[in-house]
Design a protein around this motif. Sequence first.
Motif, PDB file in Angstrom:
ATOM      1  N   ASN A 118      75.399  -2.667  40.962  1.00  0.00           N
ATOM      2  CA  ASN A 118      73.955  -2.458  40.821  1.00  0.00           C
ATOM      3  C   ASN A 118      73.597  -1.918  39.440  1.00  0.00           C
ATOM      4  OD1 ASN A 118      73.358  -3.386  43.354  1.00  0.00           O
ATOM      5  ND2 ASN A 118      73.363  -1.361  44.292  1.00  0.00           N
ATOM      6  N   GLU A 119      74.401  -1.008  38.914  1.00  0.00           N
ATOM      7  CA  GLU A 119      74.120  -0.457  37.591  1.00  0.00           C
ATOM      8  C   GLU A 119      74.275  -1.515  36.501  1.00  0.00           C
ATOM      9  OE1 GLU A 119      73.073   2.670  36.317  1.00  0.00           O
ATOM     10  OE2 GLU A 119      72.414   2.687  38.392  1.00  0.00           O
ATOM     11  N   GLU A 120      75.280  -2.371  36.624  1.00  0.00           N
ATOM     12  CA  GLU A 120      75.458  -3.426  35.629  1.00  0.00           C
ATOM     13  C   GLU A 120      74.313  -4.433  35.689  1.00  0.00           C
ATOM     14  OE1 GLU A 120      79.293  -5.076  36.327  1.00  0.00           O
ATOM     15  OE2 GLU A 120      80.315  -3.465  35.263  1.00  0.00           O
ATOM     16  N   ARG A 121      73.874  -4.766  36.886  1.00  0.00           N
ATOM     17  CA  ARG A 121      72.764  -5.704  37.025  1.00  0.00           C
ATOM     18  C   ARG A 121      71.467  -5.092  36.502  1.00  0.00           C
ATOM     19  NH1 ARG A 121      71.783  -8.025  42.835  1.00  0.00           N
ATOM     20  NH2 ARG A 121      71.506  -5.811  43.166  1.00  0.00           N
ATOM     21  N   ARG A 122      71.260  -3.790  36.766  1.00  0.00           N
ATOM     22  CA  ARG A 122      70.067  -3.103  36.272  1.00  0.00           C
ATOM     23  C   ARG A 122      70.054  -3.057  34.754  1.00  0.00           C
ATOM     24  NH1 ARG A 122      69.228   1.293  33.818  1.00  0.00           N
ATOM     25  NH2 ARG A 122      71.364   1.955  34.139  1.00  0.00           N
ATOM     26  N   ALA A 123      71.200  -2.762  34.146  1.00  0.00           N
ATOM     27  CA  ALA A 123      71.276  -2.692  32.686  1.00  0.00           C
ATOM     28  C   ALA A 123      71.081  -4.068  32.054  1.00  0.00           C
ATOM     29  CB  ALA A 123      72.610  -2.097  32.268  1.00  0.00           C
ATOM     30  N   ARG A 127      69.208  -6.450  33.155  1.00  0.00           N
ATOM     31  CA  ARG A 127      67.794  -6.823  33.252  1.00  0.00           C
ATOM     32  C   ARG A 127      66.890  -5.931  32.415  1.00  0.00           C
ATOM     33  NH1 ARG A 127      67.125  -8.237  39.666  1.00  0.00           N
ATOM     34  NH2 ARG A 127      68.519 -10.021  39.645  1.00  0.00           N
ATOM     35  N   GLY A 128      67.431  -4.845  31.861  1.00  0.00           N
ATOM     36  CA  GLY A 128      66.660  -3.981  30.976  1.00  0.00           C
ATOM     37  C   GLY A 128      65.814  -2.949  31.693  1.00  0.00           C
ATOM     38  N   ARG A 129      66.121  -2.664  32.930  1.00  0.00           N
ATOM     39  CA  ARG A 129      65.351  -1.649  33.669  1.00  0.00           C
ATOM     40  C   ARG A 129      65.872  -0.264  33.339  1.00  0.00           C
ATOM     41  NH1 ARG A 129      65.291  -4.374  39.646  1.00  0.00           N
ATOM     42  NH2 ARG A 129      64.196  -6.261  39.081  1.00  0.00           N
ATOM     43  N   THR A 130      65.004   0.727  33.468  1.00  0.00           N
ATOM     44  CA  THR A 130      65.401   2.100  33.172  1.00  0.00           C
ATOM     45  C   THR A 130      65.676   2.917  34.420  1.00  0.00           C
ATOM     46  OG1 THR A 130      63.083   2.774  33.081  1.00  0.00           O
ATOM     47  CG2 THR A 130      64.128   2.159  31.007  1.00  0.00           C
ATOM     48  N   GLU A 131      65.077   2.569  35.549  1.00  0.00           N
ATOM     49  CA  GLU A 131      65.294   3.352  36.768  1.00  0.00           C
ATOM     50  C   GLU A 131      66.671   3.048  37.337  1.00  0.00           C
ATOM     51  OE1 GLU A 131      63.675  -0.521  38.125  1.00  0.00           O
ATOM     52  OE2 GLU A 131      62.933   0.913  36.680  1.00  0.00           O
ATOM     53  N   SER A 132      67.210   3.995  38.093  1.00  0.00           N
ATOM     54  CA  SER A 132      68.539   3.855  38.660  1.00  0.00           C
ATOM     55  C   SER A 132      68.466   4.098  40.162  1.00  0.00           C
ATOM     56  CB  SER A 132      69.487   4.866  38.020  1.00  0.00           C
ATOM     57  OG  SER A 132      70.773   4.716  38.528  1.00  0.00           O
ATOM     58  N   SER A 133      69.278   3.362  40.923  1.00  0.00           N
ATOM     59  CA  SER A 133      69.305   3.551  42.365  1.00  0.00           C
ATOM     60  C   SER A 133      70.143   4.776  42.710  1.00  0.00           C
ATOM     61  CB  SER A 133      69.886   2.318  43.050  1.00  0.00           C
ATOM     62  OG  SER A 133      71.243   2.179  42.712  1.00  0.00           O
ATOM     63  N   ARG A 134      70.028   5.228  43.926  1.00  0.00           N
ATOM     64  CA  ARG A 134      70.775   6.399  44.362  1.00  0.00           C
ATOM     65  C   ARG A 134      72.279   6.116  44.350  1.00  0.00           C
ATOM     66  NH1 ARG A 134      68.969   8.981  49.850  1.00  0.00           N
ATOM     67  NH2 ARG A 134      67.155   9.332  48.568  1.00  0.00           N
TER      68      ARG A 134
END
Length: 71
Positions: free
Chosen positions: A30-35, A37-44
């Motif tokens: 999830n963190e790799e996919r978030r990074a 896509r350029g998002r700043t929020e992080s999941s729990r």
Amino acid sequence: MILVLASIIAVFLAGSTCGIFAMLVIGIHNEERRAARGRTESSRCGAASVRLLSTRTRTCDDTPQRVPAGR
């Protein structure tokens, strides 16, 4: 009786270890996919995996910078 109890404990420990490993893998993914896509929020789950796998120590990061001694 002891053999049955030992096998139950072994199955429980193996299952909990596999569950923890699966949560780490999901968090990393999830963190790799978030990074990507350029998002700043992080999941729990992602934040927990980053905190667990982080190599930084909090004591070294929180110490103030040294003040040079004046002579």
